[in-house]
Design an enzyme around this catalytic site. Structure first.
Site, PDB file in Angstrom:
ATOM      1  N   TYR A   1       3.425  -3.164  -9.082  1.00 18.48           N
ATOM      2  CA  TYR A   1       2.283  -3.820  -8.437  1.00 18.48           C
ATOM      3  C   TYR A   1       1.118  -3.988  -9.410  1.00 18.48           C
ATOM      4  O   TYR A   1       0.553  -5.081  -9.548  1.00 18.48           O
ATOM      5  CB  TYR A   1       1.849  -2.994  -7.225  1.00 18.48           C
ATOM      6  CG  TYR A   1       0.696  -3.588  -6.442  1.00 18.48           C
ATOM      7  CD1 TYR A   1       0.855  -4.753  -5.709  1.00 18.48           C
ATOM      8  CD2 TYR A   1      -0.555  -2.974  -6.431  1.00 18.48           C
ATOM      9  CE1 TYR A   1      -0.192  -5.307  -4.982  1.00 18.48           C
ATOM     10  CE2 TYR A   1      -1.615  -3.510  -5.701  1.00 18.48           C
ATOM     11  CZ  TYR A   1      -1.417  -4.678  -4.988  1.00 18.48           C
ATOM     12  OH  TYR A   1      -2.464  -5.219  -4.270  1.00 18.48           O
TER      13      TYR A   1
ATOM     14  N   THR B   1      -5.399  -2.866   6.535  1.00 15.70           N
ATOM     15  CA  THR B   1      -4.358  -3.871   6.712  1.00 15.70           C
ATOM     16  C   THR B   1      -2.989  -3.212   6.810  1.00 15.70           C
ATOM     17  O   THR B   1      -2.833  -2.010   6.590  1.00 15.70           O
ATOM     18  CB  THR B   1      -4.341  -4.855   5.526  1.00 15.70           C
ATOM     19  OG1 THR B   1      -4.024  -4.111   4.334  1.00 15.70           O
ATOM     20  CG2 THR B   1      -5.693  -5.528   5.343  1.00 15.70           C
TER      21      THR B   1
ATOM     22  N   LYS C   1      -0.582  -7.575 -10.910  1.00 17.33           N
ATOM     23  CA  LYS C   1      -1.984  -7.928 -10.710  1.00 17.33           C
ATOM     24  C   LYS C   1      -2.732  -8.050 -12.044  1.00 17.33           C
ATOM     25  O   LYS C   1      -3.615  -8.907 -12.184  1.00 17.33           O
ATOM     26  CB  LYS C   1      -2.657  -6.902  -9.802  1.00 17.33           C
ATOM     27  CG  LYS C   1      -2.140  -6.926  -8.363  1.00 17.33           C
ATOM     28  CD  LYS C   1      -2.317  -8.280  -7.716  1.00 17.33           C
ATOM     29  CE  LYS C   1      -1.910  -8.283  -6.252  1.00 17.33           C
ATOM     30  NZ  LYS C   1      -2.085  -9.608  -5.609  1.00 17.33           N
TER      31      LYS C   1
END
Length: 251
Positions: free
Chosen positions: A154, A191, A158
């Site tokens: 991840y 989220t 990014k």
């Protein structure tokens, strides 16, 4: 008329962004694997044009055709601005190197990095002669700037996305009809992605208790608040091309 294309629009930051854009003179194209019936209902109630495109954006080979279909559907004659918000992403696999499966790593690289790169490439090619405001927003992460145990894939995607943003911003400085491209790091939000993070095994993600505490102590920001700050920036005239912004600059 302003056209906004939002990926990952069925939930989280994408959903919050789309909700805030349901205003007169806006048209929305929402891209996600699933529809959001509430967004559709709100758009109909407010009389705002909204289209949902059901796509799995990790299937990168479909991206050029998808972007072409979107661009061809837009009426340039009435267009004031077009905004492409690359929000779709995934935090999996949450595992240290040596324990991830190749399929999860590949899907993450495709969705988090390759897809927004391909979208940007096609968008710029197809709108090269469009003399209107053109903006691309890539959703980044604090993980782009520091190593986090278990987030090697991840964080790498990014970091790569931020460098792509900086590079394209530099290139657009000499374009005849330049687009503005930025990265925006939204910080920790309440989220579904945070739910995925909290469910990780401690041996795979050593900071899992820290993220559980964020949730228990109510320290996760509302996606609506983050979306509003992001849109305030995007709709302003103060954006610096190729810059990586952080929510902490605005709250």
């Amino acid at each position: 008329m302003n056209v906004f294309i939002v990926t990952g629009a069925s939930k989280g930051l994408g959903e919050a962004t789309a909700q805030l854009l349901l205003k007169e003179n806006n048209e929305l194209i929402c891209i996600a694997r699933n529809d959001n019936e509430e967004l559709v209902r709100l758009a109909q109630e407010l009389g705002v044009a909204l289209q949902f495109m059901n796509e799995d954006l990790s299937e990168h080979e479909k991206i050029p055709g998808m972007v072409m279909k979107i661009i061809k559907s837009i009426n340039k004659e009435k267009l004031e601005g077009i905004y492409f918000i690359n929000n779709a992403g995934m935090v999996d696999p949450i595992k240290p190197a040596g324990k991830s499966d190749p399929e999860s790593m590949t899907k993450s690289v495709h969705l988090n990095l390759l897809t927004p790169m391909l979208i940007t490439n096609e968008f710029l090619k197809l709108t090269e002669d469009w003399d209107c405001k053109k903006v691309i927003v890539n959703i980044s992460s604090g993980a782009a700037n520091r190593p986090i145990y278990g987030w090697n894939t991840y964080g790498t995607t990014k970091a790569g996305l931020d460098m792509f943003t900086k590079s394209v911003g530099h290139e657009q400085e000499t374009a005849a009809n330049p687009a503005t491209i930025i990265s925006f790091s939204p910080g920790i939000m309440d989220t579904d992605m945070q739910g995925t993070i909290r469910q990780a095994d401690k041996e795979d993600f050593t900071n899992v208790e820290v993220f559980k505490n964020y949730h228990e102590k109510g320290e996760l920001r509302s996606p609506v608040i983050v979306a509003q700050k992001m849109l305030d920036l995007v709709l302003s005239s103060t954006m610096e091309n190729g810059r990586v912004y952080d929510i902490k600059e605005f709250v």
